[in-house]
Scaffold this active site. Structure first.
Site, PDB file in Angstrom:
ATOM      1  N   CYS A  23      -7.384 -11.632  18.228  1.00  0.00           N
ATOM      2  CA  CYS A  23      -7.354 -11.819  16.611  1.00  0.00           C
ATOM      3  C   CYS A  23      -6.762 -13.309  16.558  1.00  0.00           C
ATOM      4  O   CYS A  23      -5.908 -13.641  17.374  1.00  0.00           O
ATOM      5  CB  CYS A  23      -6.588 -11.040  15.614  1.00  0.00           C
ATOM      6  SG  CYS A  23      -6.388 -11.404  14.233  1.00  0.00           S
ATOM      7  N   CYS A  30      -0.865 -12.491  15.338  1.00  0.00           N
ATOM      8  CA  CYS A  30      -1.520 -12.414  16.719  1.00  0.00           C
ATOM      9  C   CYS A  30      -1.503 -13.620  17.357  1.00  0.00           C
ATOM     10  O   CYS A  30      -1.445 -13.717  18.717  1.00  0.00           O
ATOM     11  CB  CYS A  30      -2.783 -11.846  16.563  1.00  0.00           C
ATOM     12  SG  CYS A  30      -3.092 -10.348  15.818  1.00  0.00           S
ATOM     13  N   ALA A  80     -14.030  10.710  -4.459  1.00  0.00           N
ATOM     14  CA  ALA A  80     -14.145  11.798  -3.240  1.00  0.00           C
ATOM     15  C   ALA A  80     -14.594  11.432  -2.073  1.00  0.00           C
ATOM     16  O   ALA A  80     -15.546  12.286  -1.452  1.00  0.00           O
ATOM     17  CB  ALA A  80     -14.500  13.084  -4.025  1.00  0.00           C
ATOM     18  N   ASP A  91      -4.153   4.448 -10.411  1.00  0.00           N
ATOM     19  CA  ASP A  91      -4.894   5.815 -10.042  1.00  0.00           C
ATOM     20  C   ASP A  91      -3.977   6.936 -10.861  1.00  0.00           C
ATOM     21  O   ASP A  91      -2.832   6.631 -11.484  1.00  0.00           O
ATOM     22  CB  ASP A  91      -4.636   6.225  -8.638  1.00  0.00           C
ATOM     23  CG  ASP A  91      -5.874   7.262  -8.311  1.00  0.00           C
ATOM     24  OD1 ASP A  91      -6.383   7.832  -9.489  1.00  0.00           O
ATOM     25  OD2 ASP A  91      -5.910   7.556  -7.223  1.00  0.00           O
ATOM     26  N   ASP A 109      -9.927  12.754 -13.046  1.00  0.00           N
ATOM     27  CA  ASP A 109     -11.006  13.273 -12.848  1.00  0.00           C
ATOM     28  C   ASP A 109     -10.886  14.553 -11.956  1.00  0.00           C
ATOM     29  O   ASP A 109      -9.952  14.402 -11.386  1.00  0.00           O
ATOM     30  CB  ASP A 109     -12.128  12.355 -12.557  1.00  0.00           C
ATOM     31  CG  ASP A 109     -11.755  11.466 -11.251  1.00  0.00           C
ATOM     32  OD1 ASP A 109     -10.491  11.229 -11.140  1.00  0.00           O
ATOM     33  OD2 ASP A 109     -12.296  11.506 -10.084  1.00  0.00           O
TER      34      ASP A 109
HETATM   35 ZN   LIG Z   1      -4.094 -10.399  13.933  1.00  0.00          ZN
END
Ligand SMILES: [Zn+2]
Length: 489
Positions: free
Chosen positions: A278, A283, A195, A92, A127
């Site tokens: 998860c 996890c 943006a 960027d 920009d």
């Molecule tokens: Zn996880």
């Protein structure tokens, strides 16, 4: 044709594509997610990004340019070596800092040359990111400046580094479309919709849908589109459905810093979790309690790792859904977990006509999973098709069986409406629909009846329905006879 990007599969506006990044010598499969690397604040080492599935990252050349140590190291070692990452690197330019702090001390030529010199694979000009809700005068004036910068960027010799052509225009769809058309007319390569971070931070996903689809209208199909700042996995399915090919996540690290845990449905705070919902290694191997008791750095790193796992897991799910032709069902599932993603989906469906133009004519199956399904591109397409069909004489349109008193009889299935029986084994009329259909489905079917009747003023129609609500029957033209066969049963 743009040579660096090829679409290989499509579902609505969503697509699987191949982005060739010549300077990195790699081809990246899209949609792709680029973890954002703040070179001053590394949470997960970029050398580990491939463990999660990242093929590309994004970092900020303005931060590197402004920091004497980083500047020197980047010039000496090059970005890939400095970050320890051998995939593709996008940089960027400092536009984000411009939006945050009001000024920056670099120019498009200077920063593009610097990006080239430190080995970036995809660079960005400076920009002007106009914030959402800016007035039109400001949005138009800043867009004109952005357009000058893009034209300037075309003239800078950057070898085979690809260059972004950001699309601005605040929350004005017509300015976004015009900006996109102009950007697509340049020699530049990738098209970030700029943006939108403030919109995403405020969960204004309906405005995100409007802004992105406006930009898409100004871009050709071979334009790779980057939704700048889209890092929350709860909106990846929506972003892909809008036709975005590149996403970037700073969220994985920023959220981890505040003990926030990303899920595909939203965000949880670590101290509210009794269990980890998860399957990722973090996890599976830890409990929330254990992680909470760790030191700050270890806790932050583990949460960031989970955040990356859940993000890339969702990205794979999105890609599989595009290949299977059922992305809209995933978008609906995500939409029904959070009111803001539901707004995003509803805004997306306001543009079903636009999605329909790139939707494959045939897929495996259409699952009707909510009232939103009644507005899908397939329904729009079927209604348009009805305007071209011409049954003759006395025609029965029925949810039940045929009747010899009529010249011909057609099936009726909500949300599509009527169709000749010969089409009953073709997509999407093979749809799986609930026995307890909702009002939106009946109303859409009634619109189908109206489309057919309006296109065939010579024919006589009778609609045999099973207990349609008045809101649907009110949409059926008065000259169509209606009979409730459920009442007669
Ligand atoms: Zn996880």
């Amino acid at each position: 044709m743009r040579e660096v990007f090829e679409v290989t599969a499509q579902d609505g506006a969503a697509r699987i594509g191949e982005l060739e990044v010549p300077r990195a010598g790699v081809t990246v499969e899209t949609p792709t997610l680029m973890p954002v690397v703040n070179p001053n604040l590394i949470t997960v080492e970029p050398s580990r990004f491939s463990e999660f599935g990242a093929e590309m990252l994004i970092t900020n050349s303005y931060i590197i340019n402004s920091d004497p140590d980083l500047h020197e190291r980047a010039r000496e070692e090059g970005l890939h070596e400095m970050l320890g990452f051998d995939g593709a690197i996008m940089t960027d330019s400092g536009s984000f800092q411009l939006a945050e702090y009001g000024e920056i001390d670099t120019t498009t030529e200077e920063i593009l040359r610097f990006q080239h010199d430190i080995g970036s694979d995809v660079g960005t000009p400076v920009d002007i990111p106009t914030p959402p809700d800016a007035d039109r005068e400001q949005a138009a004036a800043e867009l004109a400046t952005t357009q000058e910068r893009l034209e300037l960027a075309e003239t800078v010799d950057v070898g085979d580094m690809l260059v972004n052509a950001p699309v601005q225009g605040a929350t004005f769809p017509d300015l976004r479309e015009e900006a996109a058309r102009h950007a697509y007319g340049t020699d530049l390569d990738l098209f970030p919709v700029g943006a939108v971070v403030p919109l995403m931070n405020q969960y204004r996903y309906d405005d995100v849908s409007d802004v992105v689809l406006a930009a898409k209208r100004g871009l050709g199909r071979d334009a790779p589109v980057h939704l700048f700042g889209a890092g929350h996995p709860m909106m990846f399915a929506l972003a892909a459905a809008l036709g975005c090919d590149l996403l970037d996540s700073a969220a994985y690290a920023i959220y981890a810093r505040d003990d926030r845990y990303l899920t595909v449905h939203g965000t949880e705070h670590l101290d509210s979790l009794h269990y980890f919902p998860c399957e990722c290694p973090v996890c599976s191997e830890h409990t929330p309690d254990e992680v909470e008791r760790m030191g700050d750095a270890a806790r932050e790193e583990l949460l960031a790792e989970h955040n990356l796992h859940v993000s890339f897991g969702e990205l794979r799910r999105v890609k599989q859904a595009i290949k299977s032709g059922n992305l809209m069902e995933l978008v609906e599932a995500r939409a029904h977990a959070h009111p803001r993603t539901l707004d995003g989906l509803r805004a997306l469906l306001d543009h079903s006509e636009q999605l329909e133009t790139t939707d494959p004519a045939s897929k495996d199956a259409f699952f009707y999973t909510s009232a939103e399904s009644a507005r899908r591109p397939e329904v729009v397409r079927h209604h348009r098709r009805l305007e071209r069909l011409s049954p003759d004489g006395d025609v029965l349109l029925t949810e039940g069986s045929g009747n010899d008193d009529f010249d011909e009889w057609w099936n009726v299935v909500p949300p599509f409406g009527p169709f000749p029986r010969s089409l009953s084994t073709t997509y999407p009329l093979t749809a799986e629909t609930p026995d307890r259909m909702d009002r939106a489905g009946y109303e859409a079917a009634a619109d189908g009846v109206a489309a057919l009747a309006d296109a065939n003023p010579e024919a006589e129609f009778t609609l045999a329905h099973r207990g349609w609500p008045d809101t649907a029957l009110d949409r059926v033209p008065a000259r169509v006879d209606t009979v409730d066969i459920a009442a007669a049963d």
